[in-house]
Design a protein around this motif. Structure first.
Motif, PDB file in Angstrom:
ATOM      1  N   VAL A  14       0.659  -1.351  -0.072  1.00 37.76           N
ATOM      2  CA  VAL A  14       0.041  -0.087  -0.045  1.00 37.76           C
ATOM      3  C   VAL A  14       0.943   1.270   0.165  1.00 37.76           C
ATOM      4  O   VAL A  14       1.264   1.504   1.100  1.00 37.76           O
ATOM      5  CB  VAL A  14      -0.937   0.035   1.209  1.00 37.76           C
ATOM      6  N   PRO A  15       1.223   1.861  -1.147  1.00 37.65           N
ATOM      7  CA  PRO A  15       2.193   2.887  -1.257  1.00 37.65           C
ATOM      8  C   PRO A  15       1.983   3.894  -0.089  1.00 37.65           C
ATOM      9  O   PRO A  15       3.096   4.229   0.341  1.00 37.65           O
ATOM     10  CB  PRO A  15       1.974   3.273  -2.763  1.00 37.65           C
ATOM     11  N   GLY A  16       1.067   4.634  -0.186  1.00 35.85           N
ATOM     12  CA  GLY A  16       0.894   5.688   0.861  1.00 35.85           C
ATOM     13  C   GLY A  16       1.544   5.378   2.331  1.00 35.85           C
ATOM     14  O   GLY A  16       1.639   6.146   3.224  1.00 35.85           O
ATOM     15  N   LEU A  17       0.783   4.171   2.691  1.00 33.03           N
ATOM     16  CA  LEU A  17       1.249   3.690   4.145  1.00 33.03           C
ATOM     17  C   LEU A  17       2.745   3.050   4.170  1.00 33.03           C
ATOM     18  O   LEU A  17       3.286   2.834   5.232  1.00 33.03           O
ATOM     19  CB  LEU A  17      -0.035   2.668   4.479  1.00 33.03           C
ATOM     20  N   TYR A  18       2.711   2.325   2.877  1.00 29.85           N
ATOM     21  CA  TYR A  18       4.076   1.289   2.978  1.00 29.85           C
ATOM     22  C   TYR A  18       5.480   2.113   3.145  1.00 29.85           C
ATOM     23  O   TYR A  18       6.357   1.730   3.907  1.00 29.85           O
ATOM     24  CB  TYR A  18       4.037   0.634   1.800  1.00 29.85           C
ATOM     25  N   GLU A  19       5.309   3.301   2.750  1.00 26.92           N
ATOM     26  CA  GLU A  19       6.549   4.293   2.996  1.00 26.92           C
ATOM     27  C   GLU A  19       6.778   4.466   4.491  1.00 26.92           C
ATOM     28  O   GLU A  19       7.962   4.672   4.877  1.00 26.92           O
ATOM     29  CB  GLU A  19       6.375   5.619   2.072  1.00 26.92           C
ATOM     30  N   LYS A  20       5.692   4.592   5.254  1.00 23.34           N
ATOM     31  CA  LYS A  20       5.742   4.940   6.795  1.00 23.34           C
ATOM     32  C   LYS A  20       5.946   3.538   7.507  1.00 23.34           C
ATOM     33  O   LYS A  20       6.574   3.597   8.708  1.00 23.34           O
ATOM     34  CB  LYS A  20       4.822   5.717   7.039  1.00 23.34           C
ATOM     35  N   ASP A  21       5.573   2.562   7.002  1.00 26.65           N
ATOM     36  CA  ASP A  21       5.383   1.178   7.828  1.00 26.65           C
ATOM     37  C   ASP A  21       5.447   0.040   6.858  1.00 26.65           C
ATOM     38  O   ASP A  21       4.518  -0.152   5.971  1.00 26.65           O
ATOM     39  CB  ASP A  21       4.070   1.085   8.578  1.00 26.65           C
ATOM     40  N   ASP A  22       6.730  -0.557   6.600  1.00 25.51           N
ATOM     41  CA  ASP A  22       6.716  -1.687   5.725  1.00 25.51           C
ATOM     42  C   ASP A  22       5.855  -2.955   5.929  1.00 25.51           C
ATOM     43  O   ASP A  22       5.863  -3.963   5.182  1.00 25.51           O
ATOM     44  CB  ASP A  22       8.255  -2.024   5.271  1.00 25.51           C
ATOM     45  N   HIS A  23       5.118  -2.997   7.162  1.00 28.69           N
ATOM     46  CA  HIS A  23       4.117  -4.067   7.206  1.00 28.69           C
ATOM     47  C   HIS A  23       2.692  -3.688   6.753  1.00 28.69           C
ATOM     48  O   HIS A  23       1.922  -4.642   6.328  1.00 28.69           O
ATOM     49  CB  HIS A  23       3.745  -4.055   8.933  1.00 28.69           C
ATOM     50  N   ALA A  24       2.620  -2.523   5.998  1.00 23.16           N
ATOM     51  CA  ALA A  24       1.578  -2.178   5.485  1.00 23.16           C
ATOM     52  C   ALA A  24       1.372  -2.860   3.742  1.00 23.16           C
ATOM     53  O   ALA A  24       1.561  -2.242   3.081  1.00 23.16           O
ATOM     54  CB  ALA A  24       1.436  -0.604   5.400  1.00 23.16           C
TER      55      ALA A  24
END
Length: 206
Positions: free
Chosen positions: A183-193
């Protein structure tokens, strides 16, 4: 806000989270999957017309309502909390005032996930870390047993997958990863997203 937009369109209320559900040591707090994550998942991952999705730890019903609205498939929500189950049923009533097709294709059951009997029609199983790996193992064992009795392709969809869930599936079950969706917008902050999709083919159950 993405959530506010979807809640208005679907006429449901699924936001917020709870951490006090019976103070359970095995069941984790209620937290709905972000709508932007569901958008990303189903942009890359499609459901066949005959797919039946079961959401374990369905809470107020966000995933079932989203999936049914998008695909019109039969979806089921399994939730142990009486309070959250009641809110899902209220959402079902307001949801139906907007979407009248597919009556009966959204089903909610108040039940412990490990006691839910996997039906031969169930093909897809969704988990957003609703409980400990010990309970996850019990649920997956029921899924595998159902596949042996009624051979069919099955998918397990994990959002925000934990190492313990991954380790169990890969070491102790026939399920294998077929797809990863970040999930690009979330993955950048948390690689578990991200989502991991595990599949067990029909021939693996015979």
């Amino acid at each position: 806000m993405v959530a506010a937009h979807y809640e208005k369109q679907l006429k449901i209320k699924t936001t917020g989270w709870r951490s006090d559900l019976k103070k359970s040591t095995h069941h984790h707090r209620y937290e709905p999957t972000p709508y932007e994550a569901l958008d990303e998942l189903f942009y890359e991952y499609d459901l066949q017309e005959d797919a039946v999705l079961v959401d374990f730890g369905s809470g107020k019903g966000r995933v079932p309502f989203y999936v049914h609205s998008r695909f019109q498939n039969l979806v089921k929500g399994i939730e142990m909390s009486e309070e959250l189950h009641a809110k899902a049923l209220l959402n079902k009533e307001t949801f139906r005032t907007r979407i009248r097709r597919g009556k009966g294709k959204i089903r909610f059951k108040q039940k412990f996930a490990e006691r839910y009997t996997i039906k031969k029609e169930d093909t897809h199983f969704y988990f957003f870390n609703p409980f400990t790996v010990e309970l996850f193992q019990q649920v997956v064992q029921r899924i595998v047993a159902s596949a042996k009795e009624h051979p069919r392709d099955l998918d397990i969809i994990l959002y925000y997958p934990t190492e313990s869930y991954i380790r169990f599936l890969e070491r102790s079950t026939p399920f294998r990863v077929t797809q990863e969706v970040v999930v690009p917008g979330l993955y950048e902050k948390d690689d578990h997203a991200r989502f991991l999709i595990y599949r067990m083919k029909k021939q693996q159950t015979t």
